[in-house]
Motif scaffolding. Structure first.
Motif, PDB file in Angstrom:
ATOM      1  N   UNK A   1     -15.843 -50.575  37.006  1.00 51.09           N
ATOM      2  CA  UNK A   1     -15.666 -50.553  35.546  1.00 51.09           C
ATOM      3  C   UNK A   1     -14.277 -50.059  35.164  1.00 51.09           C
ATOM      4  N   UNK A   2     -13.794 -49.045  35.858  1.00 52.34           N
ATOM      5  CA  UNK A   2     -12.448 -48.519  35.587  1.00 52.34           C
ATOM      6  C   UNK A   2     -11.387 -49.570  35.922  1.00 52.34           C
ATOM      7  N   UNK A   3     -11.558 -50.246  37.050  1.00 51.38           N
ATOM      8  CA  UNK A   3     -10.623 -51.305  37.452  1.00 51.38           C
ATOM      9  C   UNK A   3     -10.617 -52.427  36.413  1.00 51.38           C
ATOM     10  N   UNK A   4     -11.808 -52.860  35.994  1.00 52.72           N
ATOM     11  CA  UNK A   4     -11.893 -53.937  34.997  1.00 52.72           C
ATOM     12  C   UNK A   4     -11.304 -53.501  33.657  1.00 52.72           C
ATOM     13  N   UNK A   5     -11.525 -52.249  33.282  1.00 52.88           N
ATOM     14  CA  UNK A   5     -10.944 -51.732  32.035  1.00 52.88           C
ATOM     15  C   UNK A   5      -9.420 -51.810  32.095  1.00 52.88           C
ATOM     16  N   UNK A   6      -8.863 -51.467  33.239  1.00 53.53           N
ATOM     17  CA  UNK A   6      -7.410 -51.552  33.408  1.00 53.53           C
ATOM     18  C   UNK A   6      -6.941 -53.003  33.324  1.00 53.53           C
ATOM     19  N   UNK A   7      -7.652 -53.899  34.002  1.00 51.88           N
ATOM     20  CA  UNK A   7      -7.273 -55.318  34.007  1.00 51.88           C
ATOM     21  C   UNK A   7      -7.373 -55.928  32.613  1.00 51.88           C
ATOM     22  N   UNK A   8      -8.327 -55.466  31.812  1.00 52.34           N
ATOM     23  CA  UNK A   8      -8.529 -56.035  30.473  1.00 52.34           C
ATOM     24  C   UNK A   8      -7.613 -55.405  29.429  1.00 52.34           C
ATOM     25  N   UNK A   9      -6.816 -54.434  29.830  1.00 49.74           N
ATOM     26  CA  UNK A   9      -5.880 -53.843  28.885  1.00 49.74           C
ATOM     27  C   UNK A   9      -6.437 -52.687  28.079  1.00 49.74           C
ATOM     28  N   UNK A  10      -7.521 -52.076  28.537  1.00 48.40           N
ATOM     29  CA  UNK A  10      -8.147 -50.961  27.823  1.00 48.40           C
ATOM     30  C   UNK A  10      -7.146 -49.842  27.552  1.00 48.40           C
ATOM     31  N   UNK A  11      -6.285 -49.571  28.499  1.00 51.98           N
ATOM     32  CA  UNK A  11      -5.392 -48.426  28.371  1.00 51.98           C
ATOM     33  C   UNK A  11      -4.249 -48.678  27.405  1.00 51.98           C
ATOM     34  N   UNK A  12      -4.074 -49.930  26.982  1.00 50.12           N
ATOM     35  CA  UNK A  12      -3.107 -50.200  25.916  1.00 50.12           C
ATOM     36  C   UNK A  12      -3.612 -49.637  24.599  1.00 50.12           C
ATOM     37  N   UNK A  13      -4.931 -49.513  24.484  1.00 49.46           N
ATOM     38  CA  UNK A  13      -5.542 -49.085  23.226  1.00 49.46           C
ATOM     39  C   UNK A  13      -6.124 -47.680  23.301  1.00 49.46           C
ATOM     40  N   UNK A  14      -5.928 -46.986  24.396  1.00 46.76           N
ATOM     41  CA  UNK A  14      -6.623 -45.708  24.543  1.00 46.76           C
ATOM     42  C   UNK A  14      -6.172 -44.671  23.526  1.00 46.76           C
ATOM     43  N   UNK A  15      -4.927 -44.736  23.051  1.00 45.96           N
ATOM     44  CA  UNK A  15      -4.484 -43.781  22.024  1.00 45.96           C
ATOM     45  C   UNK A  15      -5.222 -44.025  20.711  1.00 45.96           C
ATOM     46  N   UNK A  16      -5.417 -45.294  20.376  1.00 49.82           N
ATOM     47  CA  UNK A  16      -6.172 -45.630  19.163  1.00 49.82           C
ATOM     48  C   UNK A  16      -7.615 -45.155  19.293  1.00 49.82           C
ATOM     49  N   UNK A  17      -8.171 -45.310  20.488  1.00 53.11           N
ATOM     50  CA  UNK A  17      -9.546 -44.860  20.714  1.00 53.11           C
ATOM     51  C   UNK A  17      -9.662 -43.352  20.584  1.00 53.11           C
ATOM     52  N   UNK A  18      -8.685 -42.628  21.101  1.00 52.55           N
ATOM     53  CA  UNK A  18      -8.727 -41.165  21.016  1.00 52.55           C
ATOM     54  C   UNK A  18      -8.663 -40.693  19.569  1.00 52.55           C
ATOM     55  N   UNK A  19      -7.907 -41.419  18.726  1.00 50.84           N
ATOM     56  CA  UNK A  19      -7.834 -41.066  17.307  1.00 50.84           C
ATOM     57  C   UNK A  19      -9.172 -41.262  16.606  1.00 50.84           C
ATOM     58  N   UNK A  20      -9.970 -42.203  17.089  1.00 54.26           N
ATOM     59  CA  UNK A  20     -11.242 -42.512  16.441  1.00 54.26           C
ATOM     60  C   UNK A  20     -12.333 -41.499  16.763  1.00 54.26           C
ATOM     61  N   UNK A  21     -12.238 -40.841  17.893  1.00 50.57           N
ATOM     62  CA  UNK A  21     -13.327 -39.996  18.396  1.00 50.57           C
ATOM     63  C   UNK A  21     -13.860 -39.001  17.364  1.00 50.57           C
ATOM     64  N   UNK A  22     -13.029 -38.274  16.625  1.00 45.70           N
ATOM     65  CA  UNK A  22     -13.592 -37.317  15.664  1.00 45.70           C
ATOM     66  C   UNK A  22     -14.421 -37.970  14.550  1.00 45.70           C
ATOM     67  N   UNK A  23     -14.126 -39.229  14.225  1.00 48.56           N
ATOM     68  CA  UNK A  23     -14.837 -39.907  13.134  1.00 48.56           C
ATOM     69  C   UNK A  23     -16.062 -40.694  13.616  1.00 48.56           C
ATOM     70  N   UNK A  24     -16.185 -40.885  14.916  1.00 46.41           N
ATOM     71  CA  UNK A  24     -17.268 -41.719  15.442  1.00 46.41           C
ATOM     72  C   UNK A  24     -18.670 -41.185  15.187  1.00 46.41           C
ATOM     73  N   UNK A  25     -18.953 -39.888  15.357  1.00 49.05           N
ATOM     74  CA  UNK A  25     -20.343 -39.450  15.142  1.00 49.05           C
ATOM     75  C   UNK A  25     -20.904 -39.804  13.762  1.00 49.05           C
ATOM     76  N   UNK A  26     -20.120 -39.619  12.732  1.00 55.49           N
ATOM     77  CA  UNK A  26     -20.573 -39.971  11.381  1.00 55.49           C
ATOM     78  C   UNK A  26     -20.835 -41.472  11.274  1.00 55.49           C
TER      79      UNK A  26
END
Length: 173
Positions: free
Chosen positions: A53-78
């Motif tokens: 899963x980690x390898x596929x995430x890297x191949x699919x470009x997940x880490x290009x968006x990881x900063x955007x994902x980290x910004x979302x984390x505080x708002x996700x529970x709501x």
């Protein structure tokens, strides 16, 4: 159109080792906690699935968006609580339709203009729509989302834009 294989292979982009290891740690911990089975074969298969899963995430470009994902984390529970409530409401509505002798369906396809601005926001919106019973995201292209709805009423609800607004609010700073 000819696909340049070198550009395809590089689509994963640059990723910090710490980001890759963090994802691997989160996946492994989640697997261990949710599995509850600690036999050597199952642990080995779980480790393999986390690495894959980690390898596929890297191949699919997940880490290009990881900063955007980290910004979302505080708002996700709501957002998740709101989405859970919408899923329950949709589940009850679909159950009523299925249990009704006349089966009052009116399949409809609608197109929405996504208020989200990023790829991550578009994916969250499309997946949220698909998670709600009675609606399926068919296509997402250039900020337009094509959705199949089981009834005209569910299409009208989507067109009111509450899901769109909430997904867009996740992206705001």
């Amino acid at each position: 159109m000819k696909l340049n294989q070198n550009s395809y292979l590089k689509q994963g982009g640059k990723a910090k080792l710490s980001s890759i290891l963090l994802l691997l740690l989160v996946l492994s911990a989640s697997w261990l906690l949710w599995s509850g089975l600690y036999k050597p074969l199952l642990i080995g298969l779980g480790a393999f699935s986390c690495l894959l899963s980690t390898y596929l995430a890297h191949r699919m470009g997940f880490f290009r968006h990881h900063k955007a994902l980290l910004r979302l984390i505080p708002r996700l529970p709501r957002y998740w609580w709101w989405l859970l409530r919408e899923i329950v409401i949709s589940t009850i509505d679909v159950a009523k339709i299925i249990l009704s002798p006349s089966l009052p369906i009116s399949p409809t396809v609608v197109e929405l203009e996504a208020e989200t601005k990023t790829d991550v926001g578009h994916v969250i919106l499309g997946n949220s729509i698909t998670l709600s019973p009675g609606t399926v995201t068919l296509d997402l292209h250039k900020g337009k989302i094509l959705i199949h709805c089981l009834t005209v009423e569910s299409a009208r609800e989507l067109q009111k834009g509450e899901a769109n607004r909430r997904a867009a609010a996740l992206e705001r700073k």
